[in-house]
Design an enzyme around this catalytic site. Structure first.
Site, PDB file in Angstrom:
ATOM      1  N   TYR A   6      40.836 -25.763   8.105  1.00 56.24           N
ATOM      2  CA  TYR A   6      40.554 -27.140   8.558  1.00 56.24           C
ATOM      3  C   TYR A   6      41.795 -28.006   8.344  1.00 56.24           C
ATOM      4  O   TYR A   6      42.261 -28.693   9.254  1.00 56.24           O
ATOM      5  CB  TYR A   6      39.362 -27.691   7.771  1.00 56.24           C
ATOM      6  CG  TYR A   6      39.000 -29.127   8.112  1.00 56.24           C
ATOM      7  CD1 TYR A   6      38.382 -29.433   9.312  1.00 56.24           C
ATOM      8  CD2 TYR A   6      39.272 -30.171   7.221  1.00 56.24           C
ATOM      9  CE1 TYR A   6      38.040 -30.748   9.631  1.00 56.24           C
ATOM     10  CE2 TYR A   6      38.934 -31.482   7.523  1.00 56.24           C
ATOM     11  CZ  TYR A   6      38.312 -31.767   8.725  1.00 56.24           C
ATOM     12  OH  TYR A   6      37.985 -33.064   9.030  1.00 56.24           O
ATOM     13  N   SER A  29      42.521 -36.174   9.673  1.00 49.56           N
ATOM     14  CA  SER A  29      41.762 -36.295   8.423  1.00 49.56           C
ATOM     15  C   SER A  29      42.770 -36.550   7.309  1.00 49.56           C
ATOM     16  O   SER A  29      43.965 -36.268   7.477  1.00 49.56           O
ATOM     17  CB  SER A  29      41.049 -34.958   8.175  1.00 49.56           C
ATOM     18  OG  SER A  29      40.547 -34.894   6.856  1.00 49.56           O
TER      19      SER A  29
END
Ligand code: NAP
Length: 257
Positions: free
Chosen positions: A147, A134
């Site tokens: 995350y 990401s």
């Protein structure tokens, strides 16, 4: 050439779009995820699909799944470790077990499946392993502590792996999407592990899954090591790299939802 392509998190979002982007009469697409009903629904649009329910946090399930794939197809050409879960909670709000779960899915799930598939690819001296990171794997971001940490960890692991594989034809690619229009924010975990259940503005205005999937497929065919996909938010990756002081100024102002 006929290819066997294994996609995790194939029941929704980017994974589903990847299955459609790879859909070809010559290819077999192995669709994995926990929700079998979703996988069955995706498989209706795929010419040759193989539904393989799998929770990537369960090492015994990974072992069984790889054994089944090996005996059924004898090879895997492309493994796309796409399964992932996001977070919408501050560090203080996030229970330790919820943080651990985010690491289990996003980091250990990806690397355990890769390790299990690697001997087959090395035996054939061919294949592509894709890890879904990401933009948050390149910089920290509010409400995404675990995350972001889990995605950062992928970079260390897969860069090491790709260097270890330098004398082989096994290709490793890490994908860093910015904001893609999927239900990821709805499925993200709150501090207590519930679903966040809200569509964030970032995702709502993100680029389409089709565009994202097409860039990933292009990246695999060009054997890229790392690709960035998204809109203006991708600039933050470069700003963080070259002008870290400016990154902090900008990131403080970005709405994390
Ligand atoms: N959308 C974005 O803006 C964006 C940005 C950067 C990175 N990404 C990354 O892209 C990937 C796909 O996300 P998405 O946006 O398509 O969101 P999504 O629709 O929520 O997809 C996530 C997928 O992961 C699967 N999954 C979750 N936990 C799993 C587990 N334990 N075992 C196996 N599968 C599991 C889910 O299926 P089940 O619930 O059925 O298991 C689901 O199909 C993720 O790795 C995410 O971090 C997305």
């Amino acid at each position: 050439m006929k290819k066997v392509i294994w996609i995790t998190g194939a029941g929704s979002g980017i994974g589903e779009a990847l299955a459609k982007a790879c859909n070809h009469e010559d290819h077999t697409i192995i669709l994995s995820g926990r929700n079998k009903t979703q996988l069955e629904s995706v498989s209706k649009n795929i010419i040759n699909s193989f539904i393989l329910p799998l929770d990537v946090t369960q090492e015994n399930q990974i072992k069984q799944a790889v054994t089944l794939v090996k005996s059924t197809f004898r090879k895997i050409d492309i493994l796309i470790n796409n399964a992932g879960v996001s977070q919408r909670a501050t560090v203080s709000e996030t229970a330790n077990e919820v943080g651990r779960n985010l690491m289990e899915v996003n980091f250990f799930g990806s690397i355990h499946l890769t390790k299990a598939v690697l001997p087959m690819m090395l035996g054939a001296n061919q294949g592509s392993i894709v890890a879904m990171s990401s933009a948050a794997g390149k910089f920290g971001f509010p409400l995404r502590s675990y995350y972001s940490a889990s995605k950062h960890a992928l970079h260390g692991f897969y860069e090491s792996l790709s260097l270890e594989l330098k004398d082989t034809k096994v290709h490793v690619m890490v994908v860093c999407p910015g904001r893609i229009k999927t239900d990821i924010s709805k499925n993200a975990l709150t501090g207590s592990g519930e679903s966040h259940n809200q569509m964030d503005q970032g995702q709502l205005h993100g680029i389409s899954v089709e565009k994202c999937a097409s860039k990933i497929v292009q990246g695999i065919s060009k054997k890229k090591a790392e690709i960035y996909i998204g809109g203006n938010e991708i600039l933050l990756i470069y700003i963080k790299r070259y002008l870290p002081f400016l990154f902090r100024r900008i990131a403080k102002r970005v709405n994390p939802k």
